[in-house]
Design a protein around this motif. Sequence first.
Motif, PDB file in Angstrom:
ATOM      1  N   ASP A  53       0.802  -1.232   0.000  1.00 21.43           N
ATOM      2  CA  ASP A  53       0.000   0.000   0.000  1.00 21.43           C
ATOM      3  C   ASP A  53       0.832   1.279   0.000  1.00 21.43           C
ATOM      4  OD1 ASP A  53       0.955   0.138   2.591  1.00 21.43           O
ATOM      5  OD2 ASP A  53      -1.008  -0.082   3.547  1.00 21.43           O
ATOM      6  N   GLY A  54       2.158   1.159  -0.139  1.00 17.74           N
ATOM      7  CA  GLY A  54       3.026   2.333  -0.229  1.00 17.74           C
ATOM      8  C   GLY A  54       3.705   2.712   1.080  1.00 17.74           C
ATOM      9  N   ARG A  55       3.333   2.074   2.170  1.00 23.06           N
ATOM     10  CA  ARG A  55       3.985   2.356   3.444  1.00 23.06           C
ATOM     11  C   ARG A  55       5.249   1.523   3.586  1.00 23.06           C
ATOM     12  NH1 ARG A  55      -0.213   0.698   7.783  1.00 23.06           N
ATOM     13  NH2 ARG A  55      -0.405  -0.995   6.273  1.00 23.06           N
ATOM     14  N   VAL A  56       6.064   1.892   4.570  1.00 17.66           N
ATOM     15  CA  VAL A  56       7.214   1.091   4.975  1.00 17.66           C
ATOM     16  C   VAL A  56       6.952   0.627   6.398  1.00 17.66           C
ATOM     17  CG1 VAL A  56       9.677   1.121   5.550  1.00 17.66           C
ATOM     18  CG2 VAL A  56       8.882   2.191   3.444  1.00 17.66           C
ATOM     19  N   GLN A  57       7.131  -0.667   6.630  1.00 19.70           N
ATOM     20  CA  GLN A  57       7.012  -1.226   7.971  1.00 19.70           C
ATOM     21  C   GLN A  57       8.407  -1.359   8.554  1.00 19.70           C
ATOM     22  OE1 GLN A  57       5.702  -5.309   8.267  1.00 19.70           O
ATOM     23  NE2 GLN A  57       4.976  -5.009  10.354  1.00 19.70           N
ATOM     24  N   VAL A  58       8.565  -0.892   9.778  1.00 22.02           N
ATOM     25  CA  VAL A  58       9.838  -0.988  10.482  1.00 22.02           C
ATOM     26  C   VAL A  58       9.596  -1.772  11.768  1.00 22.02           C
ATOM     27  CG1 VAL A  58      11.713   0.288  11.590  1.00 22.02           C
ATOM     28  CG2 VAL A  58      10.600   1.224   9.537  1.00 22.02           C
ATOM     29  N   VAL A  59      10.353  -2.838  11.957  1.00 21.83           N
ATOM     30  CA  VAL A  59      10.308  -3.617  13.192  1.00 21.83           C
ATOM     31  C   VAL A  59      11.696  -3.544  13.805  1.00 21.83           C
ATOM     32  CG1 VAL A  59      10.016  -5.906  14.203  1.00 21.83           C
ATOM     33  CG2 VAL A  59       8.504  -5.161  12.346  1.00 21.83           C
ATOM     34  N   ALA A  60      11.746  -3.103  15.066  1.00 20.63           N
ATOM     35  CA  ALA A  60      13.029  -2.998  15.765  1.00 20.63           C
ATOM     36  C   ALA A  60      12.888  -3.591  17.157  1.00 20.63           C
ATOM     37  CB  ALA A  60      13.467  -1.541  15.863  1.00 20.63           C
ATOM     38  N   GLU A  61      13.863  -4.403  17.529  1.00 21.11           N
ATOM     39  CA  GLU A  61      13.914  -4.962  18.876  1.00 21.11           C
ATOM     40  C   GLU A  61      15.232  -4.563  19.508  1.00 21.11           C
ATOM     41  OE1 GLU A  61      13.151  -9.167  18.924  1.00 21.11           O
ATOM     42  OE2 GLU A  61      11.073  -8.885  18.283  1.00 21.11           O
ATOM     43  N   GLY A  62      15.135  -4.148  20.768  1.00 20.13           N
ATOM     44  CA  GLY A  62      16.312  -3.728  21.523  1.00 20.13           C
ATOM     45  C   GLY A  62      15.864  -2.952  22.733  1.00 20.13           C
ATOM     46  N   GLY A  63      16.780  -2.219  23.325  1.00 19.46           N
ATOM     47  CA  GLY A  63      16.446  -1.397  24.477  1.00 19.46           C
ATOM     48  C   GLY A  63      15.409  -0.333  24.118  1.00 19.46           C
ATOM     49  N   ARG A  64      14.496  -0.053  25.071  1.00 18.98           N
ATOM     50  CA  ARG A  64      13.429   0.922  24.817  1.00 18.98           C
ATOM     51  C   ARG A  64      13.995   2.273  24.368  1.00 18.98           C
ATOM     52  NH1 ARG A  64       8.161   2.042  25.534  1.00 18.98           N
ATOM     53  NH2 ARG A  64       7.712   0.051  26.523  1.00 18.98           N
ATOM     54  N   GLU A  65      15.020   2.747  25.030  1.00 15.34           N
ATOM     55  CA  GLU A  65      15.574   4.059  24.686  1.00 15.34           C
ATOM     56  C   GLU A  65      16.099   4.066  23.256  1.00 15.34           C
ATOM     57  OE1 GLU A  65      18.557   7.006  23.929  1.00 15.34           O
ATOM     58  OE2 GLU A  65      19.063   4.913  24.307  1.00 15.34           O
ATOM     59  N   ARG A  66      16.726   2.991  22.822  1.00 16.91           N
ATOM     60  CA  ARG A  66      17.242   2.911  21.453  1.00 16.91           C
ATOM     61  C   ARG A  66      16.101   2.861  20.440  1.00 16.91           C
ATOM     62  NH1 ARG A  66      22.744   1.762  21.484  1.00 16.91           N
ATOM     63  NH2 ARG A  66      23.539   1.249  23.547  1.00 16.91           N
ATOM     64  N   CYS A  67      15.048   2.090  20.761  1.00 16.19           N
ATOM     65  CA  CYS A  67      13.879   2.038  19.873  1.00 16.19           C
ATOM     66  C   CYS A  67      13.189   3.398  19.801  1.00 16.19           C
ATOM     67  CB  CYS A  67      12.901   0.965  20.339  1.00 16.19           C
ATOM     68  SG  CYS A  67      13.472  -0.724  20.044  1.00 16.19           S
ATOM     69  N   GLU A  68      13.127   4.108  20.929  1.00 21.74           N
ATOM     70  CA  GLU A  68      12.521   5.442  20.938  1.00 21.74           C
ATOM     71  C   GLU A  68      13.329   6.410  20.088  1.00 21.74           C
ATOM     72  OE1 GLU A  68      12.101   6.331  25.095  1.00 21.74           O
ATOM     73  OE2 GLU A  68      10.181   5.271  25.215  1.00 21.74           O
ATOM     74  N   ARG A  69      14.655   6.266  20.091  1.00 17.32           N
ATOM     75  CA  ARG A  69      15.496   7.117  19.235  1.00 17.32           C
ATOM     76  C   ARG A  69      15.215   6.851  17.758  1.00 17.32           C
ATOM     77  NH1 ARG A  69      21.338   6.188  21.518  1.00 17.32           N
ATOM     78  NH2 ARG A  69      21.890   7.017  19.485  1.00 17.32           N
TER      79      ARG A  69
END
Length: 103
Positions: A53-69
Motif C-alpha cells: 500500500d506504499g507504506r514502509v514497515q519498520v520492526v526494531a527490537e532492543g532497548g526501549r531508549e534505542r527504539c525510541e530514538r
Amino acid sequence: MCASRPSAPDPSETVRLTAWVRGRVQGVGFRWHTRARALAIGELCGFASNLADGRVQVVAEGGRERCERLLSWLRDGDTPGAVSGVTEIWDTPRGGYEDFAIR
C-alpha cells in the motif's frame, strides 16, 4: 484512595517496536537509511520492508531508549522522501533477528 500512577517505562527494558511509515517513502532509499540509522544507534535488530500500500514497515527490537530514538528519527529526522505520518505499537520482543535487515 487515589489510583496509583503508572510507572515510567524502563529505558533499558528490551522491547519490540513496530512502526508503519506513511508518505513518499518507497523508491527514495528510505529502507536503506532506516537500516543505517538503526545500525548507528546500535544494538537494534529487525527490518524495514516495503508494503503493497506504499507504506514502509519498520520492526526494531532492543532497548526501549534505542527504539525510541529510532522512532523519533522516523517521525522528525532527516529521512529521505517525505514522511506524512507514523503509527507505532509496542510489544514484547519475539527474537529471531540476527541484525537489522532490508526486506
